[in-house]
Design an enzyme around this catalytic site. Structure first.
Site, mmCIF file in Angstrom:
data_model
loop_
_atom_site.group_PDB
_atom_site.id
_atom_site.type_symbol
_atom_site.label_atom_id
_atom_site.label_comp_id
_atom_site.label_asym_id
_atom_site.label_seq_id
_atom_site.Cartn_x
_atom_site.Cartn_y
_atom_site.Cartn_z
ATOM 1 N N HIS A 257 1.079 -1.583 -0.333
ATOM 2 C CA HIS A 257 0.002 0.024 0.045
ATOM 3 C C HIS A 257 0.715 1.389 0.237
ATOM 4 C CE1 HIS A 257 -3.211 2.668 0.711
ATOM 5 N NE2 HIS A 257 -4.256 1.767 0.436
ATOM 6 N N ASP A 308 -8.186 -5.817 -0.756
ATOM 7 C CA ASP A 308 -8.785 -6.485 -1.650
ATOM 8 C C ASP A 308 -8.126 -7.538 -1.663
ATOM 9 O OD1 ASP A 308 -9.651 -4.481 -2.630
ATOM 10 O OD2 ASP A 308 -7.747 -3.326 -3.971
HETATM 11 N N1 ACO Z 1 4.330 -7.519 -4.666
HETATM 12 C C1 ACO Z 1 5.670 -7.501 -4.754
HETATM 13 N N2 ACO Z 1 5.791 -6.525 -4.657
HETATM 14 C C2 ACO Z 1 5.301 -5.162 -3.916
HETATM 15 C C3 ACO Z 1 4.022 -5.493 -3.968
HETATM 16 C C4 ACO Z 1 3.492 -5.910 -4.214
HETATM 17 N N3 ACO Z 1 1.873 -6.162 -4.347
HETATM 18 N N4 ACO Z 1 3.837 -4.194 -4.419
HETATM 19 C C5 ACO Z 1 5.276 -3.688 -3.628
HETATM 20 N N5 ACO Z 1 5.946 -4.116 -4.051
HETATM 21 C C6 ACO Z 1 7.618 -4.143 -4.090
HETATM 22 C C7 ACO Z 1 7.379 -3.302 -5.421
HETATM 23 O O1 ACO Z 1 7.927 -4.362 -6.785
HETATM 24 C C8 ACO Z 1 8.737 -2.009 -5.307
HETATM 25 O O2 ACO Z 1 10.219 -2.962 -5.054
HETATM 26 P P1 ACO Z 1 11.646 -2.629 -4.775
HETATM 27 O O3 ACO Z 1 11.435 -0.826 -4.691
HETATM 28 O O4 ACO Z 1 12.283 -3.090 -5.323
HETATM 29 O O5 ACO Z 1 11.157 -2.486 -7.103
HETATM 30 C C9 ACO Z 1 8.237 -2.247 -3.940
HETATM 31 O O6 ACO Z 1 7.974 -3.005 -3.088
HETATM 32 C C10 ACO Z 1 7.430 -0.472 -3.707
HETATM 33 O O7 ACO Z 1 6.462 -0.403 -4.717
HETATM 34 P P2 ACO Z 1 6.012 0.347 -5.183
HETATM 35 O O8 ACO Z 1 4.490 -0.283 -6.494
HETATM 36 O O9 ACO Z 1 6.676 1.392 -5.751
HETATM 37 O O10 ACO Z 1 4.102 1.119 -4.282
HETATM 38 P P3 ACO Z 1 3.505 2.255 -4.532
HETATM 39 O O11 ACO Z 1 3.163 2.953 -3.004
HETATM 40 O O12 ACO Z 1 3.871 2.835 -6.095
HETATM 41 O O13 ACO Z 1 2.018 1.426 -5.302
HETATM 42 C C11 ACO Z 1 0.803 -0.684 -4.450
HETATM 43 C C12 ACO Z 1 1.197 0.608 -4.117
HETATM 44 C C13 ACO Z 1 0.006 -0.193 -5.910
HETATM 45 C C14 ACO Z 1 -0.430 -0.285 -4.118
HETATM 46 C C15 ACO Z 1 1.144 -2.120 -5.099
HETATM 47 O O14 ACO Z 1 2.024 -2.279 -3.165
HETATM 48 C C16 ACO Z 1 0.512 -2.134 -5.625
HETATM 49 O O15 ACO Z 1 1.127 -2.426 -6.447
HETATM 50 N N6 ACO Z 1 0.403 -3.818 -5.069
HETATM 51 C C17 ACO Z 1 -0.805 -4.928 -5.624
HETATM 52 C C18 ACO Z 1 -1.646 -4.437 -6.048
HETATM 53 C C19 ACO Z 1 -2.748 -3.878 -4.831
HETATM 54 O O16 ACO Z 1 -2.900 -4.575 -4.380
HETATM 55 N N7 ACO Z 1 -3.519 -3.198 -5.436
HETATM 56 C C20 ACO Z 1 -4.501 -2.646 -4.083
HETATM 57 C C21 ACO Z 1 -4.076 -1.301 -3.751
HETATM 58 S S1 ACO Z 1 -5.269 -1.477 -2.756
HETATM 59 C C22 ACO Z 1 -6.592 -0.167 -3.261
HETATM 60 O O17 ACO Z 1 -6.213 0.185 -4.487
HETATM 61 C C23 ACO Z 1 -8.321 -0.181 -2.669
#
Ligand code: ACO
Length: 372
Positions: A257, A308
């Site tokens: 998140h 989710d």
């Molecule tokens: N699985 C694996 N790795 C992850 C995940 C994940 N679900 N989420 C974050 N990371 C990792 C990224 O790969 C990144 O690693 P790195 O720094 O080595 O490249 C680091 O954690 C930071 O991730 P970002 O994507 O930059 O974080 P951001 O704050 O931009 O994204 C988000 C947040 C979109 C929720 C992300 O965690 C994600 O894509 N999760 C999966 C999709 C999801 O569950 N979305 C629902 C969110 S809740 C909602 O909207 C209702």
């Protein structure tokens, strides 16, 4: 000018609707734990729109208004019936239907406070019926008219399935709707606010928000979770499946998140509900697989589940089709989007940030036959 990627940490507006402070989510200062335990979804809608809990009379009035406005115009049914919809994603269909409601509303562009509130009521009242009607029509079934004097949660399940849901099902959906109702300046809410800050109409704001919610990094993740759980199939496969995702540098849907550091406070409620419901349906394997996935992801990546993750097995247990999970999210979040839209109109200023330019320096136009 330096850009902040993904606007992380940028405070883009003030809002009195909801807040996330120290990993606690509250609506108008009421902790969601408290509301999930004690409130109805209709009370929460009132709270978000009026910034106070309703008294008995106010709540009855809102319920009456929602009930009176729940019937859909024939045009929506005809639209769904007019083309092959088997391969249309329901989020695309409801996005279009909400846009159509705007086209069919003579007062869509009436911008005074009262007219906008009435549009909020009409939209919130109709959105469960839109999702249910789409679901039935694509199965070759006739849509079902909403019941009177029935809660939104119960009516939605009734219109979706064509039979009265059990009290356990209604209670579970009610709680899920409360948990998804609002979430500060998330991507779809920001989208709605940007849209209506141009003084565009309520329907445009909600149409835009549905488009943003559809994406798998936002609301679309719950459907992605169920796809993943289905692929995993049993607890024994969970660890290797997740390790393979990590190796391919793919994201695990339902984890991580932008805002929470120690976990999404909504997830624990959905986890509990998932355990209970999957037990009741005799399909506890969905909870067991989810729990194993959670263990692996939190151990390997220190990423806790978000709203989710466990909502997937909850909605599956309620017999909801997997591609309707995000539309169910939209049924709930419409209440929060509308609260933010009304708030935006109250103290509006165009939202127009800047971009850090990364293209070439100023260049001279070259006629086409002189270009290489
Ligand atoms: N699985 C694996 N790795 C992850 C995940 C994940 N679900 N989420 C974050 N990371 C990792 C990224 O790969 C990144 O690693 P790195 O720094 O080595 O490249 C680091 O954690 C930071 O991730 P970002 O994507 O930059 O974080 P951001 O704050 O931009 O994204 C988000 C947040 C979109 C929720 C992300 O965690 C994600 O894509 N999760 C999966 C999709 C999801 O569950 N979305 C629902 C969110 S809740 C909602 O909207 C209702």
């Amino acid at each position: 000018m330096t850009a902040t990627r993904g606007l992380e940490g940028v405070v883009a507006t003030t809002s009195a609707v909801s807040s996330i402070i120290d990993d606690t989510l509250s609506y108008v200062g009421y902790d969601i734990d408290d509301l999930t335990e004690n409130a109805s979804f209709e009370e929460v809608i009132y709270l978000l729109w009026h910034l106070k809990l309703p008294n008995q009379e106010e709540l009855q009035e809102l319920k009456k208004q929602l009930s009176e406005n729940a019937v859909l115009p024939e045009e929506i049914f005809n639209h769904f019936k007019s083309y092959p919809i088997e391969n249309v994603h329901p989020m695309a269909a409801i996005r279009t239907a909400v846009s159509m409601l705007g086209m069919l509303d003579d007062n869509a562009d009436e911008m005074n406070k009262e007219a906008n509130y009435e549009k909020a009521v009409r939209l919130q009242a109709k959105i469960p019926g839109i999702v249910a009607a789409f679901s039935r029509i694509r199965k070759g079934l006739e849509p079902i008219q909403p019941k009177k004097d029935t809660s939104l949660a119960e009516n939605f399940l009734y219109m979706l399935k064509g039979k009265d849901p059990s009290p356990v099902e209604v209670e579970a959906l009610e709680k899920a709707l409360i948990l998804h109702a609002d979430h500060e300046l998330n991507a779809s809410t920001f989208t709605a606010r940007v849209c209506v800050a141009t003084l565009s109409d309520v329907y445009s704001g909600i149409t835009a928000a549905i488009g943003a919610l559809k994406g798998p990094l936002h609301g679309g993740a719950n459907e992605g979770v169920m796809k993943m759980l289905t692929k995993i199939g049993n607890v024994e496969n969970a660890e290797s499946h997740i390790q393979a995702l990590f190796q391919r540098k793919e994201k695990v849907m339902g984890f991580g998140h932008r805002v929470y550091r120690n976990g999404d406070p909504r997830a624990k409620h959905l986890k509990e509900m998932s355990k209970r419901l999957t037990n009741l349906t005799g399909e506890s394997k969905w909870y067991d697989i989810s729990k194993k996935v959670e263990e692996v992801v939190t151990f390997e990546k220190k990423l806790p589940p978000n709203v989710d993750f466990y909502s997937a097995s909850v909605y599956h247990s309620l017999g909801i089709d997997h591609d309707l999970f995000t539309p169910v999210f939209a049924v709930s979040r419409t209440s929060g989007w509308l609260a933010h839209i009304l708030e935006q109109y109250e103290n509006n200023r165009l939202i127009r940030p800047r971009a850090e330019y990364t293209g070439p320096d100023l260049q001279k136009y070259v006629p086409i036959d002189e270009r290489i």
